[in-house]
Design a protein around this motif. Structure first.
Motif: not given
Length: 201
Positions: A70, A124, A68
């Protein structure tokens, strides 16, 4: 962004995240991601390697991108570099604990897996870097911002304590990290500004 290509001269170093590429002048560059880790990330998890972020004595951290667009971070631990107590007790506990932590002010971990010779934590990606870098590159935070950062850090620490995770404190130290040093089910981690990532505060 397209993943980095691995040259033939780098293939010898792929089995060791501590291995480094060389620019031909004897200067050490970033470590090369092990081939089996890169292939697993790409084939099984659909993550592409973007580049190198940083390294420690027993690990290297790389930037990834998912389907995506990210960005994520992959911490690759070289188990051959770990002491027996870390390999047999502390690391298994660390990998178990990071799977259980879910809090808005603690970095999220998306994947944890082990391959021959390596353990990997995918989390993350903090685009703004750690707190010390943010402070060095920006104006000194005002009292309102400082209070907000402190409040959010305390909330994260209270959550960790509620999970039985005890953190070692020292001045100007916080809790934004996926890495915990663990013993007998209790995690001990220095909470320092290099372990806090500004975008989550």
């Amino acid at each position: 962004m397209a993943p980095q290509e691995t040259t033939s001269s780098e293939q010898e170093k792929q089995n060791n995240p501590g291995a480094v590429s060389n620019n031909g002048k004897g200067e050490q560059q970033e470590p090369v991601m092990p081939a089996l880790v890169r292939e697993y990330l790409k084939d099984k998890l659909k993550y592409e390697l973007v580049g190198f972020i940083t390294r420690g004595s027993t690990c290297a951290v790389y930037k990834l991108v998912d389907c995506n667009g990210s960005f994520l971070a992959a911490k690759v631990l070289d188990r051959s570099q770990l002491k027996p107590i870390v390999l047999n007790t502390l690391l298994p506990n660390e990998l178990s604990i990071v799977r259980e932590i879910h809090h808005p002010y603690i970095m999220s971990v998306y994947n944890v897996f082990s391959l021959p010779g390596y353990s990997v934590i995918v989390s993350e990606f903090a685009a703004d870097g750690d707190l010390i870098s943010y402070i060095e590159n920006h104006a000194v935070p005002n009292i309102v911002m400082s209070k907000q950062w402190f409040s959010q850090t305390v909330q994260a620490i209270v959550y960790l304590h509620s999970k039985g995770i005890i953190l070692a404190f020292s001045i100007l130290q916080l809790s934004k990290t996926v890495s915990f040093v663990v013993h007998l089910g209790i995690a001990h981690r220095d909470i320092k500004v290099t372990c806090i990532f500004h975008q989550y505060l």
